[in-house]
Design an enzyme around this catalytic site. Structure first.
Site, PDB file in Angstrom:
ATOM      1  N   THR A   1       0.865  -1.183   0.000  1.00  0.00           N
ATOM      2  CA  THR A   1       0.000   0.000   0.000  1.00  0.00           C
ATOM      3  C   THR A   1       0.899   1.230   0.000  1.00  0.00           C
ATOM      4  OG1 THR A   1      -0.066   0.314   2.396  1.00  0.00           O
ATOM      5  CG2 THR A   1      -1.638  -1.266   1.484  1.00  0.00           C
ATOM      6  N   ASP A   2       0.326   2.406  -0.101  1.00  0.00           N
ATOM      7  CA  ASP A   2       1.151   3.620  -0.069  1.00  0.00           C
ATOM      8  C   ASP A   2       1.864   3.764   1.265  1.00  0.00           C
ATOM      9  OD1 ASP A   2       0.527   4.279  -2.609  1.00  0.00           O
ATOM     10  OD2 ASP A   2      -1.125   5.641  -2.080  1.00  0.00           O
ATOM     11  N   CYS A   3       1.164   3.389   2.345  1.00  0.00           N
ATOM     12  CA  CYS A   3       1.775   3.538   3.665  1.00  0.00           C
ATOM     13  C   CYS A   3       2.630   2.328   4.045  1.00  0.00           C
ATOM     14  CB  CYS A   3       0.707   3.806   4.715  1.00  0.00           C
ATOM     15  SG  CYS A   3      -0.753   2.767   4.549  1.00  0.00           S
ATOM     16  N   TYR A   4       2.331   1.190   3.461  1.00  0.00           N
ATOM     17  CA  TYR A   4       3.097  -0.038   3.719  1.00  0.00           C
ATOM     18  C   TYR A   4       3.534  -0.658   2.393  1.00  0.00           C
ATOM     19  CZ  TYR A   4       1.295   0.166   8.509  1.00  0.00           C
ATOM     20  OH  TYR A   4       1.005   0.542   9.794  1.00  0.00           O
TER      21      TYR A   4
END
Lengths: 134, 401
Positions: free
Chosen positions: B138-141
């Site tokens: 994901t963008d954060c992970y």
């Protein structure tokens, strides 16, 4: 003397009748507890043997001279006491009374003299505390 | 006048090192000798213990964050799957989870030499464990793959959380069929060749407090060699069962959910187990102190194996089909002799729960309390004792004791 031993046959001699020689030439009483030949044609016999001490020693020399390895059953079925949690599951599986739950302590005790190397305990022990080192 | 003591009074004596603590085994002759009233005045705490395979066990792990960060969605520890449907690096590893490569019962009976219970034991023992994780990113992970050898020290929180432990009574398993059965109650030989049982009887925690007079939410306990707490009633907690006059259930009844910090536990008291043809599990050590607040509570603690009965159940038909049929009832005193009599036939009996280790746990807990290191906690809330029955026991009782 009377004891339980394991004969290990290299493939070259696996077809020779060593039990017959033990009985006829060395006058030993043998009771075969287990015998098997693996796919590499190596053989293994677990047997109880009794007779004259002197003749037994001669028989061992004869077997070794013919390429067999002889070991005591005691070195082959091992109770790993550290791994054992003394749950008691083995006590109804062992057919020879070698693994018993001592009462009232409720501790498992392994009597190597009574073991017949059937190996039922190896997998019936949930803690895998019994080991075969053949 | 009847004996009445409070948690505060008992704890005050524990702090001063003056508390009288006995195990659930030692209390029996003590009560016989002194009489109930005198014994209740003298004894402050009775300690119990059990060391049994308890399938409903597992651990929440906060795994190390790799860089870049990762929301792990499939996680394996030594090849054993841990449930990752939680926050980024949190997983739950269950005791009965198989290793991915395990052939299970395709080669019957399966050996199940390594599973969730064994991973838990390896972690507690401080051994290295292979962590393999994948993610969708994901963008954060953003990270999608991570592999590393880790030990318990690399893990943030490690919380043992067992939703069903310390079963109050359990079936005695026999096999009426013609073939050997491989069950969570061990190997059962055909035609009633053996009878396996799995509780510590008179030492077992919930036999000593059959009506939950003292054990409740927040009760501090010995768990896996460290400190834990009772955090809920266990799954399948069922009180609508036949009882003896002494209040002791004659069928599987109450259960406990217990929680504790894995990092202060020991592999001596958390052991991976392998049940042939059934699966892996975890042998869990639990010890619960029972504060002697009055004569009634002590009376329950003085229960003997002769007064505790377990149902004999056929695992070839009655158990798997859930018929609820009970062949007979036998006492733990009889079970412990190694031979029981079922319908006129003598059958060898064996435990799966270590009585010797249960005794050791009760003794360790007694030492902790005697030395003033372990205080008693009054329950924050009682366990359900009078709820309308949700289930019929026979229909819901599951694996593990």
């Amino acid at each position: 003397m009377k004891q339980k031993i394991v004969l290990h046959f290299p493939s070259a001699v696996v077809e020779q009748p060593f039990i017959y020689y033990l009985v006829k030439d060395f006058n030993l009483v043998v009771n075969i507890l287990k015998a098997e030949i693996n796919p590499r044609k190596e053989g293994r016999i677990v047997l109880e043997v009794s007779g004259d001490d002197q003749r037994y020693e001669e028989a061992l020399e004869f077997l070794q001279a013919n390429g067999l390895r002889v070991s005591s059953l005691r070195q082959e079925i091992i109770w790993n006491e550290e791994r054992c949690t003394h749950c008691g599951a083995c006590s109804v599986i062992c057919p020879s009374g070698a693994l018993v739950l001592q009462r009232p302590e409720m501790l498992i005790c392994f009597d190597e003299q009574k073991c017949v190397a059937c190996e039922h305990c190896l997998k019936a022990c949930p803690a895998r505390a019994m080991e075969a080192r053949f | 006048m009847a004996v009445e003591k409070s948690y505060e009074e008992n704890n005050a004596r524990i702090r001063k090192g003056e508390a009288v603590v006995v195990t659930a085994e030692e209390v029996i002759p003590f009560v016989k000798e002194k009489g109930l009233k005198k014994a209740a005045e003298l004894v402050d705490v009775v300690t119990t213990g059990t060391f049994s395979p308890m399938c409903s066990s597992g651990v929440f792990l906060n795994l190390p964050h790799p860089k870049p960060r990762m929301k792990m969605s499939k996680v394996f520890l030594n090849g054993v799957n841990a449930y990752a449907g939680l926050a980024a690096v949190d997983v739950y590893l269950g005791a009965t989870e198989l290793a991915e490569y395990d052939p299970a019962n395709r080669i019957f009976p399966g050996e199940f030499n390594y599973g969730g219970g064994h991973v838990i034991e390896d972690l507690v023992a401080g051994r290295e464990v292979r962590l393999e994780a994948t993610a969708y990113g994901t963008d954060c992970y953003p990270r999608r793959k991570f592999e590393e050898w880790i030990t318990l020290k690399d893990i943030g929180e490690a919380i043992l959380f067992n939703p069903r432990n310390a079963y109050q009574n359990y079936n005695v398993a026999v096999n009426l069929s013609d073939r050997t059965l491989y069950t969570y109650m061990g190997v059962l030989k055909p035609k009633m060749g053996n009878a396996n049982y799995s509780t510590a009887g008179q030492l077992s925690p919930l036999f000593n407090d059959p009506l939950f007079k003292t054990i409740g939410l927040g009760t501090k306990i010995f768990l896996g060699g460290g400190i834990g707490y009772v955090t809920w009633h266990g799954t399948q907690h069922n009180l609508d069962v036949p009882r003896s006059a002494n209040g002791v259930p004659r069928r599987p009844a109450g259960t406990l959910a217990v929680t504790g910090d894995l990092k202060q536990m020991s592999s001596k008291w958390l052991r991976g187990m392998s049940f042939l043809g059934y699966g892996p599990t975890l042998q869990v050590g639990i010890g619960i102190p029972i504060p002697i607040l009055n004569e009634e509570i002590l009376h329950f603690c003085a229960v003997t194996d002769e007064e505790i009965y377990a149902p004999v159940v056929d695992y070839s038909e009655a158990y798997p089909q859930g018929t609820g049929e009970v062949l007979a009832e036998v006492s733990y005193a009889e079970l412990k002799t190694g031979k029981i009599c079922i319908n006129g036939r003598e059958v060898p009996s064996a435990p799966l729960s270590s009585y010797a280790k249960a005794r050791e746990i009760a003794t360790v807990l007694k030492k902790w309390i005697t030395k003033g290191e372990f205080l008693l906690t009054p329950p924050a809330a009682p366990l359900p004792t009078d709820e309308p029955t949700k289930f019929k026991t026979e229909k819901t009782q599951g694996g593990g004791s």
